[in-house]
Design an enzyme around this catalytic site. Structure first.
Site, short mmCIF file in Angstrom:
data_model
loop_
_atom_site.label_atom_id
_atom_site.label_comp_id
_atom_site.label_asym_id
_atom_site.label_seq_id
_atom_site.Cartn_x
_atom_site.Cartn_y
_atom_site.Cartn_z
N GLU A 1 0.85 -1.18 0.00
CA GLU A 1 0.00 0.00 0.00
C GLU A 1 0.89 1.23 0.00
O GLU A 1 1.94 1.28 0.65
CB GLU A 1 -0.99 0.02 1.18
CG GLU A 1 -0.39 -0.02 2.55
CD GLU A 1 -1.47 -0.06 3.65
OE1 GLU A 1 -2.66 -0.21 3.35
OE2 GLU A 1 -1.08 0.09 4.83
N ILE A 2 0.50 2.20 -0.80
CA ILE A 2 1.14 3.51 -0.82
C ILE A 2 0.06 4.48 -0.33
O ILE A 2 -0.98 4.62 -0.98
CB ILE A 2 1.63 3.89 -2.22
CG1 ILE A 2 2.68 2.90 -2.71
CG2 ILE A 2 2.19 5.31 -2.23
CD1 ILE A 2 3.18 3.15 -4.13
#
Length: 615
Positions: free
Chosen positions: A412-413
């Site tokens: 996840e960013i």
């Protein structure tokens, strides 16, 4: 130190030469025995014949492996002319059409979201043009996982960070060893930092506060019970601690809390495509808060009560849910009318709704014609209809149920502002006080996802479809954009070339671009594994739902010929009063024409007509 050979022969060229040499050596082998040994009847020596047979078999197997073991992963043939003739989004997402026209061969672009770049940019120019964001890679790992950490770092440095040089942050519940720190320093092109997680932020037994006092006997019993029931990782204390840490305390760690953005990286992950732009800069530029690569179904046994507690939190805090919520919740009320309560005890699909409508239409007609034999028979047979009060595996709350979709948070960013916000902290504290982090095996992935569903708009979420990624056995790998968007690879000045030679040979020989532009291919120099099974096309994937909810067609008010059923319960509701009236008229006309009662059903055309009655 090893460095890549850009002009080296391709893997297939070298394999062919190796096979050719092997076959020629094998052919000359019996002849050399025949001419160089004393005149023996060697063909009668059974042991030698057996040995030669074994060698032959081994060579055949190796030849097959070399020929077929590195075949390209290629796109499925799609008849796009036939696909474009499908009338609407609902038809395009029917199971049979998902099989004929797989999602991996379709574009995902919409006004809500699109990839930031189709193909490659000049990464060195990008790095010089934009100021680096206040961001870092964050890795939670044990000392014993150093080999897996190095594999992930090699992959991500080669595919992205060699040009952008973002820092690495490593967290552990105990101090890192000198070996761990040394080996990390040999790969990282940017800074690197090591942090220890305080015991009170990791161990459940350290949380002896009035709110979360934990009885050690009860704690051990519920953990072991999850193992007895076969719940994945349920009997691992450390896994519960990890999920809880990522859900609540991760964002408060000294090395993380001052970041604007983070990119979570797990040990032993692979990246299949070059990423030649700065995702943090692009996320900020496009007002995105959360980015993902894979969205799949969760295991129900791990989160049986999570949705119930989340629904209670929503109700107690009067949260006005955005459309994003529909990515994670099935809505069982997509109709409005005087008799809507008759339909609410059922886990309804649209087909179920029409079957219930037919049943209640007959019941209504029978009540209006009490003296008719068919009416009496129908009422007696259906005095206790099986349609109602049926038990469902997934519980419903406020006419909704958890569809188990969640972003796979091992990648996840995200913006730190989301998870450090007062709203999220209140949600986490509510879950913490429920004790579900150890009485059940709640993962941080569904918790992050439900929070995104509550607090972000769809337009604030980004699907990094152009990033090829694999964790465990699940992978996403896009097709490469057209050839004109595939410039030659040039290493970054700080790249330490800590890539295995066999990997670099694959990287330097990317997959061919997909030929049909209608596929929406976005990859930059991707090299997908030959045995790749695309998660977008899996039954466990929620990619089709994401496509549906973010489609321009979904929110096109000019599309009035036929309302999309995917809008129902979101932007449109069926007008139940009008629909029930029309269904009753259909049955009345049927009976007055002398046709048999038992044969009446709404035709396909009638069902489609009723779908036009929306409010």
């Amino acid at each position: 130190m090893w460095s890549p050979q850009h002009n080296a022969p391709s893997y297939f060229t070298r394999s062919f030469r190796r096979i050719n040499r092997t076959i020629r050596s094998f052919i000359s082998f019996p002849r050399s025995i025949r001419y160089n040994l004393p005149p023996l009847h060697w063909h009668k020596i059974w042991s030698l014949r057996i040995l030669i047979s074994i060698i032959t078999l081994i060579l055949i197997i190796k030849t097959i492996h070399l020929i077929y073991g590195h075949q390209r992963y290629t796109s499925q043939y799609v008849n796009y002319s036939a696909f474009e003739k499908l009338s609407n989004l609902d038809e395009k997402l029917l199971p049979e059409n998902l099989k004929t026209f797989p999602l991996s061969n379709r574009p995902f672009a919409s006004n809500f979201d699109d990839v930031f770049q189709y193909g490659c940019r000049d990464p060195l120019a990008e790095a010089n043009k934009n100021k680096r964001a206040n961001a870092a890679f964050v890795v939670l790992a044990r000392n014993s996982e150093i080999d897996g950490v190095i594999l992930s770092m090699r992959s991500l440095e080669r595919r992205f960070n060699q040009w952008f040089n973002y820092p690495w942050i490593f967290l552990n519940d105990e101090p890192f060893t000198q070996e761990f720190e040394t080996r990390v320093s040999e790969v990282a092109s940017g800074e690197f930092h090591f942090g220890v997680i305080p015991k009170e932020k990791w161990s459940f037994k350290e949380q002896q506060t009035p709110k979360s006092d934990i009885d050690s006997i009860f704690f051990n019993e519920v953990i072991e019970n999850q193992g007895d029931r076969g719940i994945m990782y349920g009997n691992m204390h450390s896994y519960h601690s990890m999920c809880r840490f990522y859900s609540g305390f991760f964002f408060e760690h000294e090395l993380v809390k001052n970041l604007d953005w983070y990119w979570r990286v797990e040990p032993e992950v692979d990246f299949y495509c070059d990423l030649t732009y700065d995702p943090f800069v692009e996320m900020e530029k496009h007002n995105k808060k959360y980015g993902y690569t894979i969205i799949i179904k969760e295991l129900l046994d791990t989160v049986p009560s999570l949705f119930k507690y989340t629904q209670t939190f929503i109700k107690e805090n009067n949260i006005n849910l955005p459309t994003t919520w529909r990515l994670f919740a099935n809505n069982h009320k997509f109709f409005k009318g005087d008799n809507e309560n008759l339909y609410l005890n059922n886990n309804l699909s649209l087909n179920d709704f029409f079957e219930l409508l037919e049943y209640y239409t007959k019941l209504n007609f029978a009540n209006n014609h009490p003296n008719e034999k068919y009416s009496i028979d129908f009422i007696i047979k259906n005095a206790l209809p099986s349609h109602e009060n049926s038990e469902k595996l997934i519980e419903r709350f406020n006419n909704e149920s958890f569809n188990l979709c969640h972003f796979w948070s091992n990648f996840e960013i995200a913006s730190n502002s989301l998870f450090s916000s007062p709203q999220y902290k209140a949600y986490y504290e509510y879950l913490e006080n429920s004790r579900g982090f150890y009485t059940e095996r709640w993962g941080d992935a569904p918790i992050h996802s439900l929070a995104v569903g509550m607090f972000l708009d769809l337009s604030e979420i980004h699907y990094f479809r152009d990033i090829g990624y694999k964790h465990s056995t699940i992978a996403h790998c896009p097709f490469n954009a057209p050839q004109k968007d595939q410039p030659k690879y040039i290493p970054g000045p700080k790249f330490k070339h800590q890539v295995l030679p066999q990997d670099e040979l694959l990287f330097s020989n990317p997959d061919p671009p997909i030929s049909d532009l209608r596929a929406g291919a976005s990859g930059c120099r991707c090299r997908c594994p030959s045995d790749h099974e695309e998660i977008e096309n899996s039954h466990g994937s929620c990619s089709a739902l994401w496509m549906k909810l973010t489609s321009d067609e979904m929110y096109n008010d000019d599309f009035i010929d036929h309302p999309l059923t995917s809008r129902l319960g979101i932007t449109h509701f069926l007008d139940l009063n009008s629909i029930e009236e029309l269904a009753l008229n259909s049955l009345t006309d049927w009976m007055e024409s002398g046709k048999k009662w038992d044969n009446w059903k709404l035709s396909k055309n009638e069902r489609n007509e009723l779908l036009n009655f929306v409010i």
